[in-house]
Each structure stands twice: as structure tokens, then as C-alpha cells.
Scaffold this motif. Sequence first.
Motif, mmCIF file in Angstrom:
data_model
loop_
_atom_site.group_PDB
_atom_site.id
_atom_site.type_symbol
_atom_site.label_atom_id
_atom_site.label_comp_id
_atom_site.label_asym_id
_atom_site.label_seq_id
_atom_site.Cartn_x
_atom_site.Cartn_y
_atom_site.Cartn_z
ATOM 1 N N LEU A 1 1.609 4.770 0.162
ATOM 2 C CA LEU A 1 1.162 6.110 0.367
ATOM 3 C C LEU A 1 2.109 7.181 0.195
ATOM 4 C CD1 LEU A 1 -0.953 5.881 3.692
ATOM 5 C CD2 LEU A 1 -1.804 6.148 1.317
ATOM 6 N N MET B 1 -14.078 10.037 -4.068
ATOM 7 C CA MET B 1 -14.944 9.623 -2.882
ATOM 8 C C MET B 1 -16.186 8.858 -3.577
ATOM 9 S SD MET B 1 -14.361 11.810 0.477
ATOM 10 C CE MET B 1 -14.520 13.428 -0.213
ATOM 11 N N LEU C 1 0.686 -1.052 0.018
ATOM 12 C CA LEU C 1 0.022 0.175 -0.036
ATOM 13 C C LEU C 1 0.907 1.634 0.185
ATOM 14 C CD1 LEU C 1 -2.854 1.384 0.130
ATOM 15 C CD2 LEU C 1 -2.515 1.070 2.773
ATOM 16 N N MET D 1 -8.449 13.003 1.012
ATOM 17 C CA MET D 1 -9.247 13.705 0.200
ATOM 18 C C MET D 1 -10.102 14.833 0.534
ATOM 19 S SD MET D 1 -8.861 12.296 -2.885
ATOM 20 C CE MET D 1 -7.261 11.586 -2.919
ATOM 21 N N TYR E 1 -11.439 15.688 -5.984
ATOM 22 C CA TYR E 1 -11.250 14.803 -4.607
ATOM 23 C C TYR E 1 -12.859 14.450 -4.289
ATOM 24 C CZ TYR E 1 -7.437 17.791 -5.007
ATOM 25 O OH TYR E 1 -6.171 18.391 -5.419
ATOM 26 N N LEU F 1 -18.844 7.119 5.470
ATOM 27 C CA LEU F 1 -18.404 6.467 4.232
ATOM 28 C C LEU F 1 -18.143 5.030 5.021
ATOM 29 C CD1 LEU F 1 -16.847 9.029 2.137
ATOM 30 C CD2 LEU F 1 -18.932 7.941 1.758
ATOM 31 N N LEU G 1 -15.414 5.730 -4.995
ATOM 32 C CA LEU G 1 -15.254 4.782 -4.114
ATOM 33 C C LEU G 1 -16.543 4.175 -3.677
ATOM 34 C CD1 LEU G 1 -12.356 6.467 -2.306
ATOM 35 C CD2 LEU G 1 -12.329 4.123 -3.355
ATOM 36 N N VAL G 2 -17.651 5.099 -3.443
ATOM 37 C CA VAL G 2 -18.837 4.707 -2.855
ATOM 38 C C VAL G 2 -19.534 3.896 -3.838
ATOM 39 C CG1 VAL G 2 -21.159 5.613 -2.507
ATOM 40 C CG2 VAL G 2 -19.142 6.658 -1.135
ATOM 41 N N PHE H 1 -20.656 2.147 3.545
ATOM 42 C CA PHE H 1 -20.058 1.526 2.485
ATOM 43 C C PHE H 1 -18.481 0.818 2.919
ATOM 44 C CE2 PHE H 1 -22.301 5.357 1.150
ATOM 45 C CZ PHE H 1 -23.309 4.768 0.270
ATOM 46 N N LEU I 1 -15.797 2.080 3.354
ATOM 47 C CA LEU I 1 -14.569 2.402 3.046
ATOM 48 C C LEU I 1 -13.506 2.845 3.931
ATOM 49 C CD1 LEU I 1 -16.137 5.238 0.217
ATOM 50 C CD2 LEU I 1 -15.533 2.745 -0.015
ATOM 51 N N MET J 1 -7.305 1.677 -7.455
ATOM 52 C CA MET J 1 -8.183 0.631 -6.688
ATOM 53 C C MET J 1 -9.341 0.764 -7.790
ATOM 54 S SD MET J 1 -7.582 1.608 -2.731
ATOM 55 C CE MET J 1 -6.010 1.161 -1.946
ATOM 56 N N VAL K 1 -7.301 -2.055 3.180
ATOM 57 C CA VAL K 1 -7.952 -0.686 2.718
ATOM 58 C C VAL K 1 -9.141 -0.365 2.666
ATOM 59 C CG1 VAL K 1 -7.066 0.846 0.864
ATOM 60 C CG2 VAL K 1 -5.563 -0.749 1.655
ATOM 61 N N ALA K 2 -9.854 -1.070 2.227
ATOM 62 C CA ALA K 2 -11.277 -1.136 2.218
ATOM 63 C C ALA K 2 -12.211 -2.422 2.083
ATOM 64 C CB ALA K 2 -11.647 -0.417 0.563
ATOM 65 N N LEU L 1 -9.631 -6.608 -2.866
ATOM 66 C CA LEU L 1 -8.384 -6.147 -2.829
ATOM 67 C C LEU L 1 -7.471 -7.345 -2.681
ATOM 68 C CD1 LEU L 1 -8.901 -3.420 0.359
ATOM 69 C CD2 LEU L 1 -8.024 -2.929 -1.964
ATOM 70 N N LEU M 1 -2.495 -7.240 0.834
ATOM 71 C CA LEU M 1 -2.047 -5.653 0.814
ATOM 72 C C LEU M 1 -1.966 -5.000 2.226
ATOM 73 C CD1 LEU M 1 -1.813 -3.275 -1.327
ATOM 74 C CD2 LEU M 1 -4.193 -2.569 -0.794
ATOM 75 N N ILE N 1 -8.411 6.170 5.340
ATOM 76 C CA ILE N 1 -7.172 6.656 4.718
ATOM 77 C C ILE N 1 -7.339 7.432 3.504
ATOM 78 C CG2 ILE N 1 -4.778 6.331 3.956
ATOM 79 C CD1 ILE N 1 -4.695 3.804 5.597
ATOM 80 N N ILE N 2 -7.846 6.975 2.583
ATOM 81 C CA ILE N 2 -8.128 7.889 1.404
ATOM 82 C C ILE N 2 -9.111 8.931 1.550
ATOM 83 C CG2 ILE N 2 -8.775 7.751 -1.193
ATOM 84 C CD1 ILE N 2 -7.200 5.155 -1.166
ATOM 85 N N THR N 3 -10.195 8.495 2.098
ATOM 86 C CA THR N 3 -11.261 9.507 2.283
ATOM 87 C C THR N 3 -10.863 10.735 3.295
ATOM 88 O OG1 THR N 3 -12.175 8.350 4.186
ATOM 89 C CG2 THR N 3 -13.284 7.894 2.013
ATOM 90 N N ALA O 1 -17.994 0.584 -4.230
ATOM 91 C CA ALA O 1 -17.708 0.026 -2.932
ATOM 92 C C ALA O 1 -18.073 -1.360 -2.945
ATOM 93 C CB ALA O 1 -18.639 0.647 -1.708
#
Lengths: 314, 368
Positions: free
Chosen positions: A44, A289, A42, B151, A285, B137, A292-293, B141, B143, A242, B363-364, A301, A305, B146-148, A296
Motif C-alpha cells: 500500500l 471497483m 501487499l 477508491m 475509481y 461488495l 474487481l466485481v 463478492f 472483495l 491484481m 486481500v480478496a 491471490l 500475501l 482496503i481497495i474499495t 471476483a
Amino acid sequence: MTLNGIDVTDFLTAMLATGLLRAVPLAIASLGDVFAQKAGLLNLGIEGMMLSGCFFGFHAAYKTESVVLGMLGGIAGGLAMALLFGFLTIHLRVDQVLVGLAITIFAAGLTGYLFRDWYGGQNVAANVRARSIEIPLLSDIPIIGPAIFHRQIIFYICWALVPVFAWLLYRTRFGLNVRAVGESPFAADAAGVNVIRTRYLAIGLAGVMAGFAGAFLAVADLRIFTIGMTVGQGFIALAITMLGGWNPWRIAAGAILFGMLNALGDSLQIVGVGIRTEFIGMLPYIGIMLALVVLAGKTQLPASLGVPYARGQR
Amino acid sequence: MTERARLSGMSLTPLVSSLVAILMAFVIGGIFLEATGKDALEAYRILIDRGLLSNTGLTETLKKMAPLLIASSGLLVALRAGVWNIGIDGQFMVGALFSAVTGAALVGDVPDPVMWIAAFAAGFIGGVAWALIPALLRVRFGLNEIITTLMMNYVALNVTAWLVKGPAKDPKIVAPQTRQIPLEHRLPKIPGSDVHIGLLVGLVCIILVAILFRSTVPGFMLDVIGRNRRAAVHAGIPVATLMVVALLVSGGFAGMAGANDVFGVQGLFKGNWNPGYGFTAFALVYLARLNSLLIVPFAFFFSFLLVGGDSMARRADVPTYFIELLEGLMLLCFAVAVYLERRWSQRTARAASSDPATTSLAVAGESE
């Protein structure tokens, strides 16, 4: 046909052209990060690797006035950060989130320091011009002609990397090893795959691509460096990886989508639709999100990871 | 917490790694300074002289400690529970704006202490509101935060910049900023010093968090979640709820840090004002080994670096980014130190089982 005095054809051309340009760094960095994530890392640190690529790419281009050397400088900058990340997470098995953020902080400090020290913080432009080629006939098509078929050579190279990376991931032994290591390092090890080496190669590739993406931004596109210029694009690339389900083709599509989202704001402003820059600025940004929703639970994954690998320790 | 874990948490051994990491970072940073043509010893002398030994430097250092303490105490709650709140900066900005608007509305109409309490509450609410989106989130969901939270930092930068140009703007002034709180309505100074009482607020926050983890059941549960989430689920701990609460609380504290800076230092909220405490807080909480009371000396140390770093820029021609570079180096050296520490402990006691530094994270889509 005109809208608010702006030619619609011109508007669409500009939007497509800008969108594809903004998509390049996202696509390139995401393509590389596929391998890191698929190998169970992962990353970052990608934001820091990209920023490092921006600065060292710009610096090389400024000094040598060569686009090629600038891109190589950026690649070196990204790779150096990636090897540091690899050493700490693969070799020393320290938490990947901690190391990733450390790399991102370190790169922000390093590039900010060197830029202030070497350039006095002034915005100087590198005297480079990435060469363009115009593809005969195709470039005469309205809208897509100028936007797609009259671009810098490096622009074509970047998009040509999509099939190359798809091939690398799905059709080579290296790609197979990477995917195996990410799913079950223990099984991969037992089957004779060198887990440590595979992970190093994967993070190295991710670093090279993140550096390349940064250099594209600073050298080929803008020709300047500004402190913290990536503003989260590395993190966005990580998310696109992802969202694209680690599939290079879908990632390219995702990058184009987010590139367009970036360009939409600029284009609307040109046409005179009263929309505030801040709203446009936050679109990518929020878009990440939302995406991702929507996706989801639909993506699986890589099983390992974020998990360090040590032989015999399960 | 087992007796062994409690003892290791109290002993000084973990601190050695942090101190070694800091020392190594200074050595590498010094070599880096020399390599870029600076006088490293002179630069470090100015850093210590101006950040620590001069009266104004010490005052500034103590002032800057306040937001770091407040934000770190919240971040600690999140990190101890294994919640990665990387959105401190965004929560700080929204909290700062909320408190500045509240202050501008109340100033002069109510007694100052009432206004301060309202403003800190508003800051807390602002921070919680900003952490609420990643929290929802996560719950709804699955999620990962980290990413949210990352952002949300960039969204906050834009949203606050817009609000301060529009609805929250002081109509009398051209610049995009909220109405300024007059000096006499800002936070009072601690008697006998030039340091405003934000520092005390910070210390209270740390003490509250220390009590939470040392002697309350929810604190214990958060620790269990951070150490082994699966075990916590099996033990019947409400893992999802507590993790969300940890995220919200850390957001609230970050927002209060924003209120502190508005009422202690700036007097207003300006567009694009982001001091970037997030990464500093992250580094310092880690170097304090996630120990609540150790955060106090480390906050002092990092505050000193930030203040001394400004002087270094002016007097030794060392760009302020050197401090960020140093923070990054400290974390990188800390990573090496943690590894060495783990090897050492494995050699001395082979019984050592799993180490928190190598715990896994997904991660998710965690579905436990």
C-alpha cells in the motif's frame, strides 16, 4: 466526417494518444508491483512511492534540465521509500498495511513540505522536452499513426518493458524464486531460496518502477509537480496488478483500458458532449471497483500475501 | 478476552512504545527541519506556544479534537474487528454534505436542537451510505475493503463536488456551496469556554465505544474476530455480519464528524472540502494502541499538532505539510517500536505466542 464540428479522425487520434499516455504510469507501476505481490508483499506504500517519484523526478529534471536525470531522480525517490517499506515489513515483520499507509502518509508530507519549501508552492515547469521519434511510413497511417508511431522515446521504452517483465517473471530464476516465495515461503526456504533477499529484490523493483511511473507523469508527460498529484493512481495500479492476475500482458491491457477511460472524458468534452468533469473524474475509481466485481473469485491471490516470514515460525 | 490480555491492555507498557515513537519522530523531524535550513527548536517552540499555551491555540485545539474523536471512535470499532476502513475521508465528506443539506432545509423552521440532532443523524446516514457500498461488495463478492474504501474516497470527492454545484447548491450564491447556517443556529458553546459542544459529542462517542468493548457481548465478539478470525468462526460468532456492521458504524461516525465540522466550524459544505482527517485518525488510533480511552489524550495531541502546525507555517516559515510528515514518521517509528516491544516481550516471557501486529490478512476472496 465531422461530429458537432469536430473531425472524427482527430477525435479518435486524440483519444488513443491521450489514453496510451495516461496508461503508461499505471502500466509501469503495476508491472513492478507484480513482483512485490507475487513475493507476498501487499504494497500500500505504492501510492507514496509513486508520489515520491513524481517529486524527486521533477526536482532532478528542474535542476538539471535533463529528462534522463529526471527519470533517475524519480527512480531513486521510489526506491528509497521501497527500501524503508522492505526494512519494516521484511526485516522487522511489522504489519504490511500499517507500514504501507505510513509510507504513503510520510511521502505525502515529505513531498508537500519540500515542494512548498523549495518552490514556494508555485507551479513552475521543468525546462525539459522528452525527445520524440517518428517512425517512417507507420506514422502516416490515420489515427494510429500519430497516436502510436510518433511518440516520445521514453514512451516506447515503457511499453517495451512489458515483454521484459514477462520474461523476468516467467523465464528467469529470480522470477521463479519470487513466485515460490509468495506461494510458500517455508517451502521456498527449504528448497534453498533466500526468502529475505528475494523479497527485498521484489520490493526494490516495485519501488523503482513506482518511482519511474511517477517521474514519467511529472517529467515526461506534464513537466510540473503539484502536491498530491498522483490522486490514487498508485492504488489504482495496485488494483490493476491484481485484476491482471499478475500477468504482465494482461496488466498492460488493463492499464490501457484505464488510460482510455481517463482519456474518454477529456475527448468527450472536446467534442462537446455535455458531461460534467466530476463524472469523468470518478470513472477510473468506479471502473476499478466494477472490474474487481466482474473478476471476483476468478483470481487466486498469492497464498502468503500480507504474511511476514520468520524462519521456524509457522 | 483472557485475563492476561486484559491486563496487558490495561498496563502502561504498550504506551511506552507510542511515546518513544512520538519522541523519535520529533527528533528525526527536527533533524529534517535543520537540514532544510529551519531553526528546529524555534519551530517547535512556536508549535507548543501557539497550539497549546496560548488561549486561542488551546481553544482551537479543543475544537479540532471533536471531529478527530468522533471519527476515531468509529475507526476503532473497525480496526479492533480487523476491518480496514481506509475510507474515512469519503465518509466524512458525504456525511458533511448530508448534514449541511439537512440543516439548510430545517434551519429556522424547527427548534435548533431538533435541527442539530437531525443533522447529526443525516451525517451518520451519509457516512453509513458511503460505507455501505464497500460493505455490500465484501458480502456479495468477497472483495476486501482496503481497495474499495480507498477508491470510494476519490469517488466521494467527485460526487460531493458535483452535488454541491448542482442539486445541493445555494441558488443565491455563485460559489459552489450549500446554504450557510447562520452563526446563531450553529452548535452552542460549552458554558465558560469558546469551545462548541462537538467536543462533548466526541467524548460521548468515545465513552460509548469504551463501554461497547469493555462490557458488551458484541464488543467482545468484535475483539475475538480481530484477534483470530478463524477461531471466531469456529466459536459460532456471526463474523461476516459483525464485520459489515463494524464497517458501517465506522462510516457513520466519520459522517457525524462531518456534521460536527459543518455545524461547529464551517456552517456549510463547500466543493472539494476535504480536511483529510482519515490518515490522522488512522495514526492516532494506532498510537493509542487501539485502546478506546487512550484515544482521548492522543486526539488532543494530534489536534494540537494540526493547530500548532498552522502557526508554524505563518511564524516559522515551516510548511504545514510538516505535520503530515511528522504523522508519517510517527507511524514509521511506531512500527520499529512495535518490533522492539515484541522482541522484548519474547525475551522476558517466551510463552508469548502470536502477536496481533503480525497477524495475516488476505486481500480478496476470503472464504471462511
